[in-house]
Scaffold this motif. Sequence first.
Motif, short mmCIF file in Angstrom:
data_model
loop_
_atom_site.label_atom_id
_atom_site.label_comp_id
_atom_site.label_asym_id
_atom_site.label_seq_id
_atom_site.Cartn_x
_atom_site.Cartn_y
_atom_site.Cartn_z
N GLN A 168 34.22 9.42 75.11
CA GLN A 168 35.16 10.38 75.68
C GLN A 168 34.42 11.52 76.41
O GLN A 168 34.86 11.98 77.46
CB GLN A 168 36.04 10.95 74.58
N ALA A 169 33.29 11.96 75.83
CA ALA A 169 32.52 13.01 76.47
C ALA A 169 31.97 12.55 77.82
O ALA A 169 32.00 13.29 78.82
CB ALA A 169 31.38 13.47 75.57
N LEU A 170 31.47 11.31 77.88
CA LEU A 170 30.95 10.79 79.14
C LEU A 170 32.06 10.58 80.15
O LEU A 170 31.88 10.83 81.34
CB LEU A 170 30.22 9.46 78.88
N ALA A 171 33.25 10.14 79.70
CA ALA A 171 34.38 9.95 80.61
C ALA A 171 34.85 11.29 81.17
O ALA A 171 35.26 11.40 82.32
CB ALA A 171 35.52 9.25 79.89
N ALA A 221 24.07 16.79 79.17
CA ALA A 221 24.64 17.76 78.24
C ALA A 221 25.60 17.07 77.27
O ALA A 221 25.62 17.36 76.07
CB ALA A 221 25.36 18.87 79.00
N ALA A 222 26.41 16.13 77.79
CA ALA A 222 27.34 15.41 76.91
C ALA A 222 26.60 14.56 75.91
O ALA A 222 26.98 14.47 74.73
CB ALA A 222 28.29 14.55 77.75
N GLY A 223 25.51 13.89 76.35
CA GLY A 223 24.73 13.07 75.42
C GLY A 223 24.09 13.89 74.32
O GLY A 223 24.07 13.50 73.16
N ALA A 224 23.55 15.08 74.67
CA ALA A 224 22.93 15.94 73.67
C ALA A 224 23.98 16.44 72.67
O ALA A 224 23.74 16.51 71.46
CB ALA A 224 22.24 17.12 74.34
N LYS A 225 25.17 16.78 73.17
CA LYS A 225 26.23 17.25 72.28
C LYS A 225 26.68 16.16 71.32
O LYS A 225 26.90 16.40 70.13
CB LYS A 225 27.42 17.73 73.13
N ALA A 226 26.82 14.92 71.83
CA ALA A 226 27.23 13.81 70.97
C ALA A 226 26.17 13.49 69.93
O ALA A 226 26.48 13.19 68.78
CB ALA A 226 27.52 12.57 71.83
N ALA A 227 24.88 13.56 70.32
CA ALA A 227 23.81 13.31 69.36
C ALA A 227 23.81 14.36 68.26
O ALA A 227 23.60 14.06 67.08
CB ALA A 227 22.46 13.28 70.07
N VAL A 255 31.85 8.38 65.99
CA VAL A 255 30.84 9.08 66.79
C VAL A 255 30.72 8.46 68.17
O VAL A 255 30.65 9.15 69.20
CB VAL A 255 29.48 9.07 66.05
N LEU A 256 30.71 7.12 68.25
CA LEU A 256 30.60 6.44 69.53
C LEU A 256 31.83 6.70 70.41
O LEU A 256 31.70 6.84 71.63
CB LEU A 256 30.43 4.93 69.30
#
Length: 224
Positions: free
Chosen positions: A58-61, A121-127, A52-53
């Motif tokens: 990768q989403a943040l990058a 948006a990336a943080g919400a998707k990862a959560a 998950v991390l």
Amino acid sequence: MSETSATTEVASQYAARVASDLESNAKEQERIGAEIVALQEQLTALQHDHRVLVNIQQALAGAAPAAGGTPVPSPRKNAVAEPAPGRKGTRARKGGASAQSPVAKKSTAKKASAAKAPAKAAGAKAAGAKAAGAKAAGPTLVELVRRHLVAQSEPRSAAEVSAALAQDHPERPVRTTVVRNTLEGLVAKQQAQRTKQGSSVYYTAVGSPEPAPAPEPASQAESK
């Protein structure tokens, strides 16, 4: 005769000691096996968190270049008349510079806001992905075994518990040896009790809830 009796006594003492050592060795193997099962479950949970991390990273990058490439409108330039010689030209240039400062501030705020939006948006998707993964993982084998024992009114062997779990959860592979080690782990944690009948070992839950008393008839309640 005295030497023969002494030899027999020494042999019996050694035999009793060997039997005691064998029993201690078997109990230690069962305890270590239960700890290995618990550590394996912890390792599985850590591996899931690691995946998950990595997805979050990768989403943040991927969001960073998009934020940097967002076009920002250039500030407006106020038309300034050609200054006349003397102090009037200096005043005109000062007035033009002061008029541009609010526009520059507004463009900077727009740029910061555009950079934060993809990251949020990336943080919400990862959560959401982490929550979905945790929900899909389901209860651990220790929890399933504990629940099954609590629901039973009679002692159950490791084979009976394995068969019941395999029937209730066909999507999960259940092995009798792993279930036995899990039961021994519950015994070590004083969450289960082990009884032996002949060569068979049975387990019962410790601290299982007692059945609620039956409600009194309506006629007796009214008479009271």
